[in-house]
Design an enzyme around this catalytic site. Structure first.
Site, short mmCIF file in Angstrom:
data_model
loop_
_atom_site.label_atom_id
_atom_site.label_comp_id
_atom_site.label_asym_id
_atom_site.label_seq_id
_atom_site.Cartn_x
_atom_site.Cartn_y
_atom_site.Cartn_z
CB VAL A 107 -5.19 5.35 -0.40
CG1 VAL A 107 -5.63 5.84 0.98
CG2 VAL A 107 -4.04 6.22 -0.92
CD GLN A 156 -2.93 -1.12 0.25
OE1 GLN A 156 -3.45 -2.16 -0.13
NE2 GLN A 156 -3.25 0.06 -0.25
N GLY A 165 -6.52 -0.09 -8.67
CA GLY A 165 -7.45 -0.49 -7.62
C GLY A 165 -7.13 0.15 -6.28
NE ARG A 166 -7.18 -3.75 -1.52
CZ ARG A 166 -6.67 -4.59 -0.64
NH1 ARG A 166 -5.54 -4.27 -0.02
NH2 ARG A 166 -7.25 -5.74 -0.37
CG MET A 167 -6.27 5.72 -6.03
SD MET A 167 -4.99 5.78 -4.78
CE MET A 167 -5.76 6.89 -3.59
#
EC number: 4.2.2.10
Length: 378
Positions: A233, A196, A254-256
């Site tokens: 993040v 991350q 992804g995961r943003m």
């Protein structure tokens, strides 16, 4: 015109950080009031050991970084057997078997040998610290930072955190916050990270502002095997209020951000650019109000189904409901060659009552301004 002047002032103030020995400006949004090391006399570490000592002691500190601190290999190497859950092509990340992750979750994946380095465990940052880079010189390479175990009142400004085992998932995070309060991450650049770029852990992380920073997802290795970093993040705290303002999120998949746990997120005036995958992932306990953001070339703006709650500032009439708490209407988001963002849960607005709320500006000039001004040295 008013918002243009505000942004111009912000840019000018950070430009002065090139020569200033200390923090510039003040945190907007939820971390408003953070002071870090306050008026402590600046210290200038010259070695990795000295940097670790200053960050981890119990004294209020203003720590000025004027060079690159390269931790690569400083804690030796360890070759272990990991796994390749996304394939063995040259652009695919492979995974370290941290906490038996490969054994438990990817048992059928091909086995590979990986090298464990200093990036696995970040540097501990104790309370009342300001970590400030000088110009573009302040770089921490090969190891991240962690504000954990009750640490509070921390400012991380105008530095770069880079090159933490980029080939290896579980190879290390750039900035970790867990069981903390009043943390401001400002004008920071993160690049080539194994896991991350920023993660807020499952304990209460309370009041956090991430502002005018660059999350650079370009990498030779990724979980999607295409040069777009997946692990952006991750906001997973049990009692968190997070402001994301004026950041540039580039070349991710992804995961943003991924938002869950019990996290109230105000995402305002950010630029999401060149995503091959999804931006927002909203899980149970994630409460997201997004306004004034720009999504340019983002395939999927919000992954579905949404398990949490989202107010996406959908139209001018609905956005007027923000005035009861914000004292103004919420700003529309803007989309260019991107998916849509649909969420009209106005109950989220009341969660901001009594909180310090960052100002929002129309999205018209956000992309141009953010590309020019977000990140270290800008």
């Amino acid at each position: 015109m008013h918002y243009k002047l505000l942004f111009a002032a912000a840019a000018a103030s950070l430009a002065s950080a090139v020569s200033a020995a200390g923090v510039v400006g003040a945190a907007e949004g939820f971390a408003h009031g953070v002071t870090g090391g306050g008026s402590a006399s600046p210290v200038y570490p010259t070695t990795t050991d000295e940097l670790v000592s200053y960050l981890g002691d119990n004294e209020p500190r203003v720590i000025i970084l004027d060079r690159t601190f390269d931790f690569t290999g400083t804690e030796g190497t360890e070759t272990t057997t990991g796994c390749a859950p996304w394939g063995t092509a040259s652009q695919c990340q492979v995974a370290i078997n941290l906490h038996s992750w490969c054994d438990n979750y990817q048992a059928s994946a091909p086995k590979v040998s990986v090298t464990d380095k200093a990036g696995i465990l970040p540097i501990t940052v104790n309370s009342n610290k300001s970590i400030v880079g000088q110009g573009t010189k302040g770089v921490i390479k090969g190891k991240g930072l962690r504000v954990v175990s009750g640490a509070k009142n921390v400012i991380i400004q105008n530095i770069a955190v880079t090159d933490i085992n980029p080939k290896y998932v579980w190879g290390g995070d750039a900035i970790t916050v867990d069981d903390s309060d009043l943390v401001w991450i400002d004008h920071v650049t993160t690049a080539r990270i194994g896991r991350q770029h920023i993660v807020l852990g499952t304990s209460a992380d309370n009041r956090v502002t991430i502002s005018y920073s660059l999350i650079d997802g370009r990498s030779d290795y990724s979980a999607t095997c295409n040069g777009h970093h997946y692990w952006g993040v991750y906001l997973d705290g049990s009692n968190d209020m997070v402001t994301l303002k004026g950041n540039y999120f580039y070349n991710l998949s992804g995961r943003m951000p991924k938002v869950q746990g019990n996290t109230l997120l105000h995402a305002v005036n950010n630029l999401f650019h060149n995503f091959d995958g999804h931006a927002f992932e909203i899980g149970t306990g994630g409460y997201v109000l997004a306004e004034g953001n720009v999504f340019q070339d983002v395939n999927i703006v919000v992954e579905t189904p949404i398990s949490g709650q989202l107010f996406s500032s959908p139209d001018a009439n609905t956005n007027q409901q923000c005035a009861s708490v914000f004292g103004r209407s919420c700003q529309l988001n803007a989309f260019g060659n991107s998916g849509s963002m649909s969420g009209s849960d106005t109950s989220i607005i009341s969660k901001f009552a009594g909180k310090t709320i960052a100002a929002a500006h129309p999205p018209g000039n956000i992309a141009q301004w953010t590309m020019k001004n977000a990140g270290q040295g800008k």
